[in-house]
Write an enzyme that holds these catalytic residues in place. Structure first.
Site, PDB file in Angstrom:
ATOM      1  N   GLU A 100      66.322  83.146 102.025  1.00  0.00           N
ATOM      2  CA  GLU A 100      65.149  82.277 101.930  1.00  0.00           C
ATOM      3  C   GLU A 100      65.359  81.054 101.066  1.00  0.00           C
ATOM      4  OE1 GLU A 100      62.109  85.127 100.457  1.00  0.00           O
ATOM      5  OE2 GLU A 100      60.776  84.014 101.784  1.00  0.00           O
ATOM      6  N   LYS A 151      54.197  79.642 102.755  1.00  0.00           N
ATOM      7  CA  LYS A 151      53.788  80.823 101.998  1.00  0.00           C
ATOM      8  C   LYS A 151      52.945  81.777 102.838  1.00  0.00           C
ATOM      9  CE  LYS A 151      53.303  83.249  98.184  1.00  0.00           C
ATOM     10  NZ  LYS A 151      54.487  84.056  97.805  1.00  0.00           N
ATOM     11  N   LYS A 177      65.733  87.479 100.002  1.00  0.00           N
ATOM     12  CA  LYS A 177      65.523  86.455  98.959  1.00  0.00           C
ATOM     13  C   LYS A 177      66.642  85.431  98.997  1.00  0.00           C
ATOM     14  CE  LYS A 177      62.303  86.890  98.078  1.00  0.00           C
ATOM     15  NZ  LYS A 177      61.219  87.813  98.259  1.00  0.00           N
ATOM     16  N   TRP A 193      52.694  72.005 108.236  1.00  0.00           N
ATOM     17  CA  TRP A 193      53.923  72.742 108.569  1.00  0.00           C
ATOM     18  C   TRP A 193      53.954  72.752 110.088  1.00  0.00           C
ATOM     19  CZ3 TRP A 193      55.480  77.263 111.052  1.00  0.00           C
ATOM     20  CH2 TRP A 193      56.748  77.745 110.700  1.00  0.00           C
ATOM     21  N   CYS A 252      49.355  75.563 107.440  1.00  0.00           N
ATOM     22  CA  CYS A 252      49.123  74.253 106.850  1.00  0.00           C
ATOM     23  C   CYS A 252      48.083  74.466 105.750  1.00  0.00           C
ATOM     24  CB  CYS A 252      48.567  73.283 107.876  1.00  0.00           C
ATOM     25  SG  CYS A 252      49.591  73.178 109.350  1.00  0.00           S
ATOM     26  N   HIS A 269      80.796 101.912 110.343  1.00  0.00           N
ATOM     27  CA  HIS A 269      80.456 101.880 111.771  1.00  0.00           C
ATOM     28  C   HIS A 269      80.450 100.468 112.324  1.00  0.00           C
ATOM     29  CE1 HIS A 269      79.603 106.144 111.694  1.00  0.00           C
ATOM     30  NE2 HIS A 269      79.028 105.925 110.515  1.00  0.00           N
ATOM     31  N   ASN A 312      43.980  73.635 110.483  1.00  0.00           N
ATOM     32  CA  ASN A 312      45.049  74.594 110.195  1.00  0.00           C
ATOM     33  C   ASN A 312      44.972  75.667 111.274  1.00  0.00           C
ATOM     34  OD1 ASN A 312      46.846  76.367 109.059  1.00  0.00           O
ATOM     35  ND2 ASN A 312      45.472  77.047 107.430  1.00  0.00           N
ATOM     36  N   GLY A 313      46.097  75.995 111.904  1.00  0.00           N
ATOM     37  CA  GLY A 313      46.084  77.020 112.954  1.00  0.00           C
ATOM     38  C   GLY A 313      46.715  76.492 114.225  1.00  0.00           C
ATOM     39  N   ARG A 363      52.045  75.892 101.460  1.00  0.00           N
ATOM     40  CA  ARG A 363      51.628  76.274 102.808  1.00  0.00           C
ATOM     41  C   ARG A 363      52.265  75.394 103.886  1.00  0.00           C
ATOM     42  NH1 ARG A 363      47.032  79.504 102.781  1.00  0.00           N
ATOM     43  NH2 ARG A 363      46.760  78.998 104.965  1.00  0.00           N
ATOM     44  N   GLU A 401      65.644  93.550 100.578  1.00  0.00           N
ATOM     45  CA  GLU A 401      64.826  92.543  99.904  1.00  0.00           C
ATOM     46  C   GLU A 401      65.714  91.499  99.212  1.00  0.00           C
ATOM     47  OE1 GLU A 401      62.009  91.447 100.034  1.00  0.00           O
ATOM     48  OE2 GLU A 401      61.636  90.415  98.152  1.00  0.00           O
TER      49      GLU A 401
HETATM   50  C1  AGP Z   1      58.628  86.622 101.017  1.00  0.00           C
HETATM   51  O1  AGP Z   1      59.543  86.095 100.122  1.00  0.00           O
HETATM   52  C2  AGP Z   1      58.410  85.862 102.200  1.00  0.00           C
HETATM   53  N1  AGP Z   1      58.010  84.546 101.916  1.00  0.00           N
HETATM   54  C3  AGP Z   1      57.694  86.521 103.355  1.00  0.00           C
HETATM   55  O2  AGP Z   1      58.587  87.452 103.868  1.00  0.00           O
HETATM   56  C4  AGP Z   1      56.329  87.216 103.088  1.00  0.00           C
HETATM   57  O3  AGP Z   1      56.498  88.364 102.315  1.00  0.00           O
HETATM   58  C5  AGP Z   1      55.691  87.558 104.438  1.00  0.00           C
HETATM   59  O4  AGP Z   1      55.474  86.367 105.145  1.00  0.00           O
HETATM   60  C6  AGP Z   1      54.417  88.344 104.325  1.00  0.00           C
HETATM   61  O5  AGP Z   1      53.432  87.620 103.656  1.00  0.00           O
HETATM   62  P1  AGP Z   1      52.092  88.325 103.183  1.00  0.00           P
HETATM   63  O6  AGP Z   1      52.463  89.361 102.177  1.00  0.00           O
HETATM   64  O7  AGP Z   1      51.262  87.231 102.613  1.00  0.00           O
HETATM   65  O8  AGP Z   1      51.481  88.957 104.398  1.00  0.00           O
END
Ligand code: AGP
Length: 612
Positions: A494, A607, A491, A74, A2, A510, A100-101, A27, A487
């Site tokens: 996501e 994020k 993306k 969040w 959050c 396989h 937050n937490g 966040r 990767e």
């Molecule tokens: C990346 O597109 C993601 N949002 C996510 O996988 C991110 O890389 C991961 O949560 C790690 O975050 P950090 O690098 O801040 O530790």
């Protein structure tokens, strides 16, 4: 997970709180709220959904207060709803809190408070906090600062992670903040002070920051900030001047942060290479004093991270093993921390985290430290939690990354990991100098080659238009190209919500090839000359079964027909992911745009994942 903001000063608090929340929305964005002290009572506004909903609410009421706290949520405990949105009041409506937490023992605390006659209006773990503060305030012993004492007693009862802001109508000129395992920064202004989960939220107001430590309290007024440890003994604290440009955290004319950040990659790479080396001279890291004597004792490296940062680690592993001849394993932080890895003082553990606040990565770091290993953090955020835990830290200089989907942080992490591998190799004399010099020269050419890749955007945009309605896609590659496939697939999931899988091309036969049928899109990355022929055979197998193909390559490919080809410049295979990932970033971006999705704030994601 959050985001929190706070203001105390002489200006109207509400617009500053809203501005801060808007820049923290990455966040969390399922609900938001704010509390200010207005005419000796606490006024709260909150709503489900985006911060813009809250902003609308503020337009309908005249709030003049100069003190306030705010939150963008969040959801973890309790569904996204107005009643679960923060801030939360105690039953007597004297204390109000944003948090937050996660409070792990909130059931227990709720039970305790219920027995004492308190009731709860939300399903959140947070609501126990203001009520505990009230409980200790009303039952507390005489103290020169009963507010701070009550907050501290409440915090002593909490298990879990938290960044907390508290204000009270009984103390309209005071704000108390405290943190543990969750980020919190304090911005010092002139006759005003700011609080936020992350620096960019208040960067347009000040460049002077205090980075609050775990179990540290700060008591703020408009003109003062006092710091206390967890026995409430006061101490002084050094201020940090943050050089980031506030406009760097804004969109600068781009439609979305993600697109802006994709285009910022040449510069992010340039900044990250910085002054680590020039041709003909050895690599150096100013703040990294890893001696040859120590490095020669290392017989194992773990690279530990989550998500995209973990994918950068996979590329880094190649460089570490080949240039330094040290066996290197890459682990997902959430697995590493619970799998009892074999670690001792001959192990070096490297942790990659853009935010430096990822809970699993930090826990994995603490575990390695407890087993006697040295730890090295790779982060993009100066003073972030991970950098304060690690024995050594090196920084990417990608600038603030706002979009949830990581782009420039990934490419900066990859280049920094390769530079680190060169530095180790030079320290250990483990690699031929001419090979290292040629790699360095290729690294220096990266920014201009990235610009050339970005010139291919239109081709990707066209391909995205053709395929954006699909439901499944597959990504193939071998070696580092496979890591880039992972990767690219992440993306796509996501931000465009399309199911996709990445496979090592050799694994196709396989099992996964059973999924290939007429019209399915298969995206392949082909940059390693030694593996190209083998990979082409794999692509032929999917073409035969009717797949539509996009190939990203730096090789001249003859006698095979692919539906789309994106040519990228040739470079050393250790760093080719930095170029080959860009078309995949653009592809997921344009697919998401064609689907009309919010690319910067994809659903269910945040994020910084500061909870387990
Ligand atoms: C990346 O597109 C993601 N949002 C996510 O996988 C991110 O890389 C991961 O949560 C790690 O975050 P950090 O690098 O801040 O530790």
């Amino acid at each position: 997970m959050c985001g929190i903001v706070g203001y105390i000063g002489k200006q109207k608090a509400t617009p500053i709180l809203i501005n801060g929340l808007l820049s923290l929305e990455y966040r969390g964005y399922d609900s938001s709220g704010l509390a200010v002290i207005e005419n000796n009572s606490i006024a709260i506004l909150k709503d489900k959904g985006r911060v813009s909903n809250l902003e609308e609410l503020t337009k309908n009421c005249e709030l003049t207060s100069h003190i306030g706290i705010a939150h963008t949520r969040w959801a973890t405990h309790g569904k996204p709803s107005k009643e679960n949105a923060h801030p939360h009041l105690d039953n007597s409506e004297q204390f109000v809190v944003v948090h937050n937490g996660i409070i792990e023992n909130y059931h227990e605390l709720r039970e305790f408070l219920t027995q004492k006659g308190y009731h709860f209006l939300s399903q959140t773990d947070t609501e126990v906090i203001p009520n505990l503060i009230h409980y200790y305030y009303s039952n507390g012993i005489a103290d020169e600062d009963p507010f701070l004492r009550a907050v501290k007693s409440a915090v002593d009862d909490l298990k879990g992670s938290y960044a907390i802001e508290v204000i009270s109508k009984l103390y309209p000129d005071k704000m108390i903040v405290v943190r543990k395992d969750s980020p919190l920064v304090i911005g010092k202004g002139n006759g005003e002070n700011f609080v936020a989960s992350d620096i960019p939220a208040i960067l347009s107001y000040t460049k002077d920051f205090y980075l609050l430590d775990d179990n540290e309290y700060a008591v703020l007024s408009a003109d003062t900030i006092h710091f206390y440890d967890n026995t409430l003994s006061e101490h002084s604290k050094a201020i940090k001047n943050i050089e980031w440009d506030a406009t760097a955290a804004e969109k600068n004319g781009y439609e979305d942060y993600m697109l802006k950040e994709i285009y910022e990659q040449p510069n992010a790479i340039r900044e990250t290479i910085g002054s680590h080396f020039t041709l003909g001279e050895k690599c150096s890291f100013d703040d990294l004093s890893i001696e040859k004597d120590y490095l020669s004792t290392i017989n194992k490296i773990f690279i530990v991270a989550c998500g995209t940062a973990m994918h950068a680690g996979l590329v880094g592993k190649n460089a570490m093993e080949k240039l330094c001849h040290i066996p290197t394993e890459v682990d997902i932080a959430s697995e590493f921390r619970y799998r009892d890895p074999i670690i001792d003082e001959k192990t070096l553990c490297i942790y990659i985290s853009q935010s430096g606040e990822t809970a699993d990565t930090i826990a994995a770091l603490k575990l390695a430290k407890s087993k006697g290993a040295k730890t090295l953090a790779v982060s993009n955020v100066i003073g972030s939690s991970i950098t304060r835990e690690a024995d050594y830290t090196i920084y990417t200089h990608a600038g603030p990354e706002i979009a949830v989907a990581s782009t420039k942080a990934y490419t900066s992490q990859v280049v920094l990991m390769v530079i680190l591998a060169i530095y180790f190799a030079e320290t250990l004399n483990s690699c031929d100098t001419s090979e290292l010099e040629s790699l360095k020269s290729d690294i220096l050419d990266l920014p201009s080659k990235l610009e050339a890749v970005l010139d291919e955007t239109r081709t990707i945009e066209r391909f995205a238009k053709k395929i954006y309605t699909e439901h499944d896609m597959y990504f193939l590659g071998r070696g580092s190209d496979y890591y880039v496939a992972m990767e690219g697939s992440l993306k796509l999931k996501e931000i465009s919500y399309i199911h996709s899988e990445a496979y090592a091309a050799g694994e196709l036969k396989h099992g996964p090839i059973a999924l290939i049928e007429n019209g399915v899109t298969v995206i392949s990355i082909l940059t390693n000359p030694n593996l190209v022929e083998k990979c082409i055979s794999n692509i032929q197998e999917v073409i035969t079964r009717g797949a539509k193909t996009l190939v990203i390559t730096n090789q001249k490919l003859h006698n095979v027909h692919f539906d789309f080809v994106v040519n990228i410049p040739e470079t050393n295979s250790f760093i080719s992911p930095i170029l080959s990932v860009v078309p995949l970033q653009l592809l997921s971006y344009y697919i998401a745009k064609n689907k009309g999705l919010d690319v910067d704030k994809p659903r269910n994601l945040a994020k910084s994942v500061t909870v387990e």
